[in-house]
Design a protein around this motif. Structure first.
Motif, PDB file in Angstrom:
ATOM      1  N   LYS A   1       0.850  -1.194   0.000  1.00 61.86           N
ATOM      2  CA  LYS A   1       0.000   0.000   0.000  1.00 61.86           C
ATOM      3  C   LYS A   1       0.884   1.240   0.000  1.00 61.86           C
ATOM      4  N   VAL A   2       0.496   2.266  -0.758  1.00 64.14           N
ATOM      5  CA  VAL A   2       1.286   3.497  -0.876  1.00 64.14           C
ATOM      6  C   VAL A   2       0.454   4.692  -0.440  1.00 64.14           C
ATOM      7  N   MET A   3       1.051   5.534   0.378  1.00 64.49           N
ATOM      8  CA  MET A   3       0.471   6.836   0.722  1.00 64.49           C
ATOM      9  C   MET A   3       1.283   7.887  -0.019  1.00 64.49           C
ATOM     10  N   LEU A   4       0.665   8.498  -1.042  1.00 62.72           N
ATOM     11  CA  LEU A   4       1.392   9.427  -1.915  1.00 62.72           C
ATOM     12  C   LEU A   4       0.904  10.852  -1.721  1.00 62.72           C
ATOM     13  N   ASN A   5       1.844  11.759  -1.499  1.00 61.74           N
ATOM     14  CA  ASN A   5       1.542  13.188  -1.416  1.00 61.74           C
ATOM     15  C   ASN A   5       2.290  13.920  -2.523  1.00 61.74           C
ATOM     16  N   LEU A   6       1.587  14.787  -3.244  1.00 57.89           N
ATOM     17  CA  LEU A   6       2.179  15.552  -4.341  1.00 57.89           C
ATOM     18  C   LEU A   6       2.101  17.048  -4.049  1.00 57.89           C
ATOM     19  N   TRP A   7       3.185  17.747  -4.384  1.00 55.69           N
ATOM     20  CA  TRP A   7       3.201  19.201  -4.340  1.00 55.69           C
ATOM     21  C   TRP A   7       3.720  19.719  -5.669  1.00 55.69           C
ATOM     22  N   VAL A   8       3.334  20.933  -6.020  1.00 55.23           N
ATOM     23  CA  VAL A   8       3.822  21.561  -7.253  1.00 55.23           C
ATOM     24  C   VAL A   8       4.543  22.851  -6.886  1.00 55.23           C
ATOM     25  N   LYS A   9       5.732  23.036  -7.455  1.00 54.58           N
ATOM     26  CA  LYS A   9       6.542  24.210  -7.137  1.00 54.58           C
ATOM     27  C   LYS A   9       7.117  24.795  -8.419  1.00 54.58           C
ATOM     28  N   VAL A  10       7.196  26.111  -8.491  1.00 52.58           N
ATOM     29  CA  VAL A  10       7.810  26.796  -9.631  1.00 52.58           C
ATOM     30  C   VAL A  10       9.309  26.947  -9.369  1.00 52.58           C
ATOM     31  N   LYS A  11      10.125  26.426 -10.275  1.00 51.43           N
ATOM     32  CA  LYS A  11      11.583  26.608 -10.212  1.00 51.43           C
ATOM     33  C   LYS A  11      12.020  27.086 -11.590  1.00 51.43           C
ATOM     34  N   ARG A  12      12.143  28.372 -11.732  1.00 51.48           N
ATOM     35  CA  ARG A  12      12.370  28.982 -13.039  1.00 51.48           C
ATOM     36  C   ARG A  12      13.716  28.568 -13.644  1.00 51.48           C
ATOM     37  N   GLY A  13      13.672  28.201 -14.934  1.00 45.74           N
ATOM     38  CA  GLY A  13      14.894  27.945 -15.688  1.00 45.74           C
ATOM     39  C   GLY A  13      15.633  26.662 -15.353  1.00 45.74           C
ATOM     40  N   TRP A  14      15.010  25.743 -14.606  1.00 45.98           N
ATOM     41  CA  TRP A  14      15.744  24.529 -14.198  1.00 45.98           C
ATOM     42  C   TRP A  14      16.202  23.694 -15.390  1.00 45.98           C
ATOM     43  N   SER A  15      15.406  23.680 -16.484  1.00 46.20           N
ATOM     44  CA  SER A  15      15.738  22.791 -17.609  1.00 46.20           C
ATOM     45  C   SER A  15      16.914  23.280 -18.444  1.00 46.20           C
ATOM     46  N   ASP A  16      17.372  24.528 -18.192  1.00 44.12           N
ATOM     47  CA  ASP A  16      18.522  25.057 -18.934  1.00 44.12           C
ATOM     48  C   ASP A  16      19.655  25.438 -17.982  1.00 44.12           C
ATOM     49  N   ASP A  17      19.636  24.836 -16.802  1.00 40.48           N
ATOM     50  CA  ASP A  17      20.628  25.133 -15.778  1.00 40.48           C
ATOM     51  C   ASP A  17      21.341  23.825 -15.426  1.00 40.48           C
ATOM     52  N   GLU A  18      22.590  23.682 -15.857  1.00 44.86           N
ATOM     53  CA  GLU A  18      23.298  22.413 -15.670  1.00 44.86           C
ATOM     54  C   GLU A  18      23.470  22.058 -14.197  1.00 44.86           C
ATOM     55  N   ARG A  19      23.692  23.059 -13.365  1.00 47.63           N
ATOM     56  CA  ARG A  19      23.837  22.776 -11.931  1.00 47.63           C
ATOM     57  C   ARG A  19      22.523  22.272 -11.348  1.00 47.63           C
ATOM     58  N   ALA A  20      21.419  22.902 -11.734  1.00 45.03           N
ATOM     59  CA  ALA A  20      20.106  22.456 -11.253  1.00 45.03           C
ATOM     60  C   ALA A  20      19.797  21.050 -11.746  1.00 45.03           C
ATOM     61  N   LEU A  21      20.155  20.772 -13.002  1.00 45.58           N
ATOM     62  CA  LEU A  21      19.912  19.435 -13.553  1.00 45.58           C
ATOM     63  C   LEU A  21      20.648  18.369 -12.748  1.00 45.58           C
ATOM     64  N   LYS A  22      21.908  18.641 -12.415  1.00 44.12           N
ATOM     65  CA  LYS A  22      22.672  17.658 -11.639  1.00 44.12           C
ATOM     66  C   LYS A  22      22.034  17.424 -10.277  1.00 44.12           C
ATOM     67  N   SER A  23      21.579  18.495  -9.641  1.00 42.67           N
ATOM     68  CA  SER A  23      20.964  18.344  -8.319  1.00 42.67           C
ATOM     69  C   SER A  23      19.657  17.560  -8.396  1.00 42.67           C
ATOM     70  N   LEU A  24      19.039  17.554  -9.584  1.00 43.44           N
ATOM     71  CA  LEU A  24      17.777  16.829  -9.774  1.00 43.44           C
ATOM     72  C   LEU A  24      17.997  15.415 -10.331  1.00 43.44           C
ATOM     73  N   GLY A  25      19.261  14.991 -10.392  1.00 42.33           N
ATOM     74  CA  GLY A  25      19.538  13.620 -10.803  1.00 42.33           C
ATOM     75  C   GLY A  25      19.864  13.435 -12.276  1.00 42.33           C
ATOM     76  N   TYR A  26      19.957  14.542 -13.015  1.00 43.13           N
ATOM     77  CA  TYR A  26      20.321  14.444 -14.446  1.00 43.13           C
ATOM     78  C   TYR A  26      21.845  14.532 -14.532  1.00 43.13           C
ATOM     79  N   ASP A  27      22.488  13.406 -14.244  1.00 46.16           N
ATOM     80  CA  ASP A  27      23.937  13.384 -14.151  1.00 46.16           C
ATOM     81  C   ASP A  27      24.450  12.140 -14.838  1.00 46.16           C
ATOM     82  N   LEU A  28      25.258  12.293 -15.874  1.00 49.07           N
ATOM     83  CA  LEU A  28      25.765  11.148 -16.628  1.00 49.07           C
ATOM     84  C   LEU A  28      26.708  10.284 -15.799  1.00 49.07           C
ATOM     85  N   ASP A  29      27.292  10.835 -14.725  1.00 53.05           N
ATOM     86  CA  ASP A  29      28.163  10.028 -13.877  1.00 53.05           C
ATOM     87  C   ASP A  29      27.361   8.992 -13.093  1.00 53.05           C
TER      88      ASP A  29
END
Length: 299
Positions: free
Chosen positions: A271-299
């Protein structure tokens, strides 16, 4: 009988059925799918052990041509992830769509020029062909573009000739001990899969309105004896996207949460108890540092 084991990269342009094929081969969902291109953003490993053979499939993001609307850090990351998967593999499955050859198919073929591993061409979605008589001349035409180890018409969705494709792949697995236990099916964590399931539901409901400026971060993943508690943060880039995602009276986010929770319960078998939130983080998809912090890391 000696054991065989090898890595198999599944590549192709966006939206040709790479993830659907891997899920079909494994017999369960490992990679998320939607009708929107570029649903897959990471390399996702799927492991299938059958008797003495172990196939380590690597599902990849769709290789795409960079353009004005697809020229962000996340687009570069996806192309790099797909290209990196071609290093040191034992076999490549290159997927194309029926009787269509696009500029992006040609771009993928160009990237495969320097790959030493055998390349199997899988022509997908043949179940949708109105005239099956078109298939043979088309196979001859694409077969002339380069030397393929085999050309196999398939339907990943319905499983047509997928076993034939697996037989062709098996011919190229080297003799080797198995790298993974026979009951392991992926290298990805349950936390990663939970985030992907939420993202899949958003993509399926809001693909047109929220193309690529959305990602999911798991803030809590806590397992107890009876329930797994999961808290997920959905990041968007603009306030208007947040409004669309939540929907009138919160109905859309409730639907997304319900569908994601049901899938999670099937994957986690609890059984899963799932909670969702939505947040605005401007420019994350074009920010390499933000991408790495979000798990988009080739290493």
């Amino acid at each position: 009988m000696s054991q065989t084991c090898g890595f198999v990269a599944i590549v192709g342009r966006p939206n040709v059925g790479k993830s659907t094929l891997m899920n079909r081969i494994l017999g369960q969902k490992i990679s998320i799918t939607s009708r929107r291109p570029q649903t897959t953003r990471h390399q996702v490993m799927g492991i299938k052990t059958a008797a003495d053979a172990q196939f380590i499939y690597v599902d990849t993001p769709g290789m795409h041509i960079m353009s004005k609307d697809r020229n962000k850090a996340i687009n570069r990351f996806m192309n790099q992830a797909a290209t990196q998967a071609l290093r040191d593999v034992d076999c490549v499955v290159f997927i194309i769509d029926r009787t269509r050859w696009t500029d992006e198919d040609q771009a993928v073929l160009k990237r495969l020029e320097h790959v030493n591993a055998p390349i199997i061409l899988a022509v997908n979605k043949v179940d949708r062909l109105n005239d099956k008589g078109d298939l043979l001349p088309w196979l001859a035409e694409v077969g002339a573009r380069r030397e393929f180890a085999a050309i196999v018409p398939i339907s990943a969705k319905h499983g047509t000739q997928v076993d034939t494709l697996e037989d062709e792949v098996a011919k190229h697995l080297p003799e080797s001990v198995h790298y993974f236990p026979e009951d392991q099916i992926t290298d990805k964590s349950l936390r990663f899969m939970a985030a992907e399931l939420v993202r899949e539901k958003v993509m399926r409901q809001l693909g047109d309105e929220l193309p690529y400026q959305m990602t999911v971060e798991i803030e809590e993943f806590r397992e107890t004896e009876r329930v797994t508690h999961i808290s997920a943060l959905i990041l968007v880039e603009r306030q208007g996207q947040k409004v669309i995602l939540i929907g009138e009276n919160g109905e859309r986010i409730k639907n997304i949460g319900r569908e994601a929770r049901l899938d999670m319960e099937r994957v986690l078998d609890t059984k899963v108890m799932l909670n969702l939130w939505v947040k605005v983080k401007r420019g994350w998809s074009d920010d390499e540092r933000a991408l790495k912090s979000l798990g988009y890391d080739l290493d």
